[in-house]
Design an enzyme around this catalytic site. Structure first.
Site, PDB file in Angstrom:
ATOM      1  N   ASP A 106       0.847  -1.193   0.000  1.00  9.28           N
ATOM      2  CA  ASP A 106       0.000   0.000   0.000  1.00  9.28           C
ATOM      3  C   ASP A 106       0.891   1.255   0.000  1.00  9.28           C
ATOM      4  O   ASP A 106       2.093   1.155   0.289  1.00  9.28           O
ATOM      5  CB  ASP A 106      -0.888  -0.062   1.258  1.00  9.28           C
ATOM      6  N   ASP A 128       3.230   5.602  -4.537  1.00 11.40           N
ATOM      7  CA  ASP A 128       2.494   6.811  -4.174  1.00 11.40           C
ATOM      8  C   ASP A 128       3.437   8.009  -4.226  1.00 11.40           C
ATOM      9  O   ASP A 128       4.073   8.363  -3.237  1.00 11.40           O
ATOM     10  CB  ASP A 128       1.897   6.645  -2.772  1.00 11.40           C
ATOM     11  N   GLY A 204      -9.130   6.615   7.513  1.00 12.03           N
ATOM     12  CA  GLY A 204      -9.579   6.775   8.899  1.00 12.03           C
ATOM     13  C   GLY A 204     -11.088   6.898   8.962  1.00 12.03           C
ATOM     14  O   GLY A 204     -11.778   6.762   7.953  1.00 12.03           O
ATOM     15  N   GLY A 233     -12.030   3.171   2.645  1.00  8.34           N
ATOM     16  CA  GLY A 233     -13.288   2.410   2.629  1.00  8.34           C
ATOM     17  C   GLY A 233     -14.022   2.398   3.960  1.00  8.34           C
ATOM     18  O   GLY A 233     -15.261   2.424   3.982  1.00  8.34           O
TER      19      GLY A 233
HETATM   20  P1  13P Z   1      -9.466   3.180   5.719  1.00 12.19           P
HETATM   21  O1  13P Z   1      -8.449   3.143   6.835  1.00 12.19           O
HETATM   22  O2  13P Z   1     -10.327   4.400   5.794  1.00 12.19           O
HETATM   23  O3  13P Z   1     -10.267   1.926   5.660  1.00 12.19           O
HETATM   24  O4  13P Z   1      -8.679   3.316   4.344  1.00 12.19           O
HETATM   25  C1  13P Z   1      -7.867   2.263   3.926  1.00 12.19           C
HETATM   26  C2  13P Z   1      -7.030   2.633   2.762  1.00 12.19           C
HETATM   27  O5  13P Z   1      -7.454   3.315   1.865  1.00 12.19           O
HETATM   28  C3  13P Z   1      -5.660   2.077   2.726  1.00 12.19           C
HETATM   29  O6  13P Z   1      -4.887   2.628   1.715  1.00 12.19           O
END
Ligand code: 13P
Length: 310
Positions: A106, A128, A204, A233
Site C-alpha cells: 500500500d 504513491d 480513517g 473504505g
Molecule cells: P481506511 O483506513 O479508511 O479503511 O482506508 C484504507 C485505505 O485506503 C488504505 O490505503
C-alpha cells in the site's frame, strides 16, 4: 529474487484460480483479479493486514466466503517485520488457500522499499508519488511499472493525496484533485494497472458522511478502461460502496476497519480477563481472529465478491 518458486504468479481468470502444476498457492495478478471483478460487477476487498493473526483471519474469511482477496501491507508493517520475514509469514499462511490472493504494498513513496518488496515476492505495489510534481511522478511511475513487470508484478498509481493518514503516511489537509485530463494522461502514459483517485474519500473514520465525486470514477474508467482503487473504505455506506463498485472501483481498501475490529475485540476480552484474573493468550487471539474474520467476511458480502471464487 523474483518470485518464481514459492509462488506461481499468473494472470488467471477467477474461475480457474492460479495454481500452476506443482503449486498449490493461488496467487494471481492484480490486473487479472481486477479485470474479473470489473467484468463480474463486484469489488475485491483490499485489506491492510498487520501481522500473522490478521493475515490468517482475512484469508480464512476469503475461503469461508469463496471470495478473491487482496492483502495489503503498509510501509510501516514492512519495516516493522522486515520484508523477508513478512513475506515468509504470508507464504506459509497462504499455502493451501484455494481462493485467488494478491499481496500488495500500500501507499509507498520510497523506491527502495518498492524494490525490496518486489524482489521478495509482493506481486503488486502502489507507488504513491503524489508529493512529486506530476511530470516527475509520471517519469518515476513508468520506471516502477518496468521494474514491476520484470518481477511479474502489477502497479497502482496515485497523483493526488488521499486525505487522512494511513499508518503514518499522508496528510489531514483536504485533497486537491488534478484535472480529469491530467489523470487520464497519467494513466495512459504510465501503463499502470489500477489508479487511486481522490474523490472526497479519506483514510480513517469519517466525522460525517462524505460527499463523493462518483462521476469521476465513471469518467476515468470510461476514458481509460483501467480499474480504480477506492481508498478510505472504512465508514462508507453499503450504497456508496455498491455505487462506486458499479462505476469501476474494482479494488476497495479497508484498513481502519481491521484495526478497530482487532483492537476493540482485544480490549473487551482483556477487560473480562482482568475481572476474572485469567491470562490465556490463545483465548485472546481466538476472539481477535473471529472479529477480524467477521469484519472481512462482511465486506466481501457487501462488495459482491463473496461466491466469485470457484
Ligand atoms: P481506511 O483506513 O479508511 O479503511 O482506508 C484504507 C485505505 O485506503 C488504505 O490505503
Amino acid at each position: 529474487m523474483a518470485p518464481t518458486t514459492a509462488l506461481a504468479l499468473t494472470a488467471c481468470g477467477l474461475d480457474e484460480p492460479a495454481a500452476m502444476e506443482g503449486d498449490t498457492v493461488p496467487v494471481v495478478t492484480l490486473k487479472g483479479m481486477l479485470e474479473a471483478a470489473e467484468d463480474g460487477g463486484y469489488g475485491v476487498p483490499a485489506i491492510n493486514i498487520i501481522d500473522d493473526l490478521s493475515i490468517e483471519a482475512v484469508l480464512a474469511a476469503a475461503v469461508q466466503e469463496r471470495s478473491p482477496v487482496i492483502l495489503q501491507t503498509s510501509v510501516k508493517t514492512v519495516k516493522q517485520y522486515g520484508a523477508k520475514p513478512l513475506f515468509g509469514i504470508f507464504s506459509a499462511l497462504v499455502e493451501g488457500v484455494d481462493v485467488p490472493v494478491v499481496l500488495h504494498l500500500d501507499h509507498c513513496p520510497e523506491r527502495a522499499v518498492i524494490s525490496t518488496c518486489l524482489a521478495e515476492g509482493w506481486n503488486s505495489v502502489l507507488f504513491d508519488a503524489h508529493d512529486l510534481e506530476i511530470e516527475e511522478n509520471r517519469r518515476q511511475t513508468i520506471e516502477v511499472v518496468a521494474e514491476a513487470r520484470a518481477a511479474g508484478a502489477d502497479v497502482e498509481g496515485e497523483i493526488e493525496a488521499i486525505q487522512g493518514k494511513e499508518d503514518g503516511l499522508g496528510s489531514d489537509d483536504e485533497s486537491k484533485q488534478q484535472t480529469l485530463e491530467t489523470a487520464v494522461e497519467f494513466i495512459r502514459a504510465t501503463g499502470i494497472d489500477c489508479f487511486a483517485p481522490a474523490i472526497g474519500n479519506a483514510h480513517g473514520r469519517y466525522e460525517q458522511a462524505p460527499t463523493l465525486d462518483a462521476q469521476r470514477i465513471s469518467d476515468l474508467v470510461e476514458a481509460t478502461g483501467v480499474p480504480q482503487a477506492l481508498h478510505g473504505g472504512t465508514g462508507l455506506s453499503d450504497e456508496q460502496f455498491q455505487d462506486l463498485i458499479r462505476r469501476g472501483c474494482a479494488k476497495v481498501n479497508i484498513s481502519t476497519g481491521l484495526k478497530e475490529a482487532y483492537m476493540r475485540s482485544g480490549y473487551e476480552f482483556l477487560q473480562g480477563a482482568a475481572e476474572r484474573d485469567q491470562w490465556d493468550p490463545p483465548s485472546l487471539f481466538r476472539v481477535q481472529r473471529q472479529a477480524v474474520l467477521d469484519m472481512a467476511a462482511h465486506h466481501m458480502r457487501v462488495f459482491g465478491s463473496a461466491g466469485r471464487a470457484s
